[in-house]
Design an enzyme around this catalytic site. Structure first.
Site, short mmCIF file in Angstrom:
data_model
loop_
_atom_site.label_atom_id
_atom_site.label_comp_id
_atom_site.label_asym_id
_atom_site.label_seq_id
_atom_site.Cartn_x
_atom_site.Cartn_y
_atom_site.Cartn_z
CD GLU A 97 25.23 56.17 39.00
OE1 GLU A 97 25.03 57.38 38.83
OE2 GLU A 97 24.44 55.42 39.59
CD GLU A 117 20.19 55.88 42.64
OE1 GLU A 117 20.72 56.99 42.52
OE2 GLU A 117 20.45 54.91 41.92
C1 FUD Z 1 20.63 57.08 37.60
C2 FUD Z 1 21.22 56.72 38.88
C3 FUD Z 1 21.65 57.81 39.83
C4 FUD Z 1 22.05 59.06 39.15
C5 FUD Z 1 22.60 60.08 40.05
C6 FUD Z 1 22.94 61.29 39.24
O1 FUD Z 1 20.07 55.99 36.97
O2 FUD Z 1 21.36 55.58 39.19
O3 FUD Z 1 22.66 57.32 40.63
O4 FUD Z 1 23.00 58.77 38.21
O5 FUD Z 1 21.68 60.37 41.03
O6 FUD Z 1 22.83 62.41 39.96
#
Ligand code: FUD
Length: 289
Positions: free
Chosen positions: A147, A241
């Site tokens: 990520e 998210e």
């Molecule tokens: C954090 C984010 C999430 C996170 C992930 C880690 O800012 O965007 O995607 O990195 O949940 O477990």
């Protein structure tokens, strides 16, 4: 898109078996077909039971996490790098055991606001650790996605271009990028161009608003995002998210600086996000037709 999913933090901080089971049920109830468990602590849960429940609901599981500083594979300290590699290998085994299909998140560094510059040696250590982890993941049949996050959550990969350079250096075809509209909105000059640049190297995609709340309430131009995803023929999972202090987890809430409520009721939030994403996706398809 392959499956539309939702981050478990819409439902639960994830500290209990009941919480994760409730999250799986809610996910299915709302018609999402994949869920992301973040910072899964395998020792605390009955993974087999979660795997069976997910399967019976036809909800796939992805897992994400970030490393702590004492297990930072981008450190210059060999013992931290070794500990980080071990943590990543353990996490892949947990993903396999829960019947999951991917490990994502900030796997290449600590998930924190750094108080130092990244170093060449740290970058190289991280590349080597991720290359080794990719092999473990490939053998376990688990996708490995890194990520790219904003500057306050890592000092190593803040842009897609950096992410692409990094995965090229691992020399592994098994490592892809995990992009997120919230982070791209902070760091990319042009998020849609970044998506086109990454193309087939995108392995996982997060849809989040600029304030991490309701989609459509912030400044992100989702029309341009979906046009770009269609342009590159993106066929992997998309996950919604959103974070609020309504749902708190010590690790993730602190790392992401979630200090206030962007919502209080998760059911309407989840229903709205699904409608919104499907609408934007359909509109983008119609623009192409
Ligand atoms: C954090 C984010 C999430 C996170 C992930 C880690 O800012 O965007 O995607 O990195 O949940 O477990």
């Amino acid at each position: 898109m392959r499956r539309l999913g939702i981050h478990s933090f819409v439902w639960t901080g994830g500290q209990t078996q009941e919480g994760l089971e409730m999250a799986l049920n809610k996910t299915a109830e709302h018609g999402y077909r994949t869920i992301e468990f973040a910072y899964l602590r395998p020792e605390k849960f009955n993974l087999d039971r979660l795997a069976k429940l997910a399967q019976s609901l036809d909800v796939e599981i992805g897992v994400t996490m970030g490393l702590p500083l004492d297990k930072d594979v981008s450190s210059e300290d060999t013992s931290a790098v070794l500990a980080g590699k071990q943590t990543l290998a353990d996490a892949i085994r947990a993903v396999r055991d829960i019947g999951g299909n991917k490990l994502g998140g900030i796997l290449y560094s600590a998930h924190t606001k750094y108080n130092r510059q990244p170093t060449k040696k740290g970058w190289d250590n991280s590349v080597a650790a991720i290359a080794a982890t990719a092999e473990v993941a490939r053998q376990a049949n688990v996708d490995l996605v890194l990520e790219v996050v904003n500057r306050f959550e890592t000092n190593l990969l803040n842009t897609t271009a950096q992410g692409l350079k990094f995965i090229a250096e691992t020399g592994s075809e098994h490592v892809r990028l995990h992009l997120d509209t919230f982070h791209m909105n902070i760091e990319e000059a042009n998020p849609a161009a970044a998506i086109r640049l990454a193309g087939d190297k995108i392995g996982y995609f997060h849809i989040g608003e600029s304030n991490r709340g309701y989609l459509g309430d912030g400044v992100i131009n989702f029309d341009l995002i979906f046009d770009a995803l269609l342009d590159i023929d993106y066929k992997r999972d998309i996950v919604f998210e959103s974070f609020s202090t309504t749902v708190v987890d010590e690790g993730l809430s602190l790392a992401c600086a979630i200090w206030r409520d962007t919502w209080e009721d998760n059911d309407p939030l989840a229903a709205h996000a699904k409608r919104y994403i499907e609408l934007k996706y359909d509109e983008a398809k119609r623009r192409r037709a």
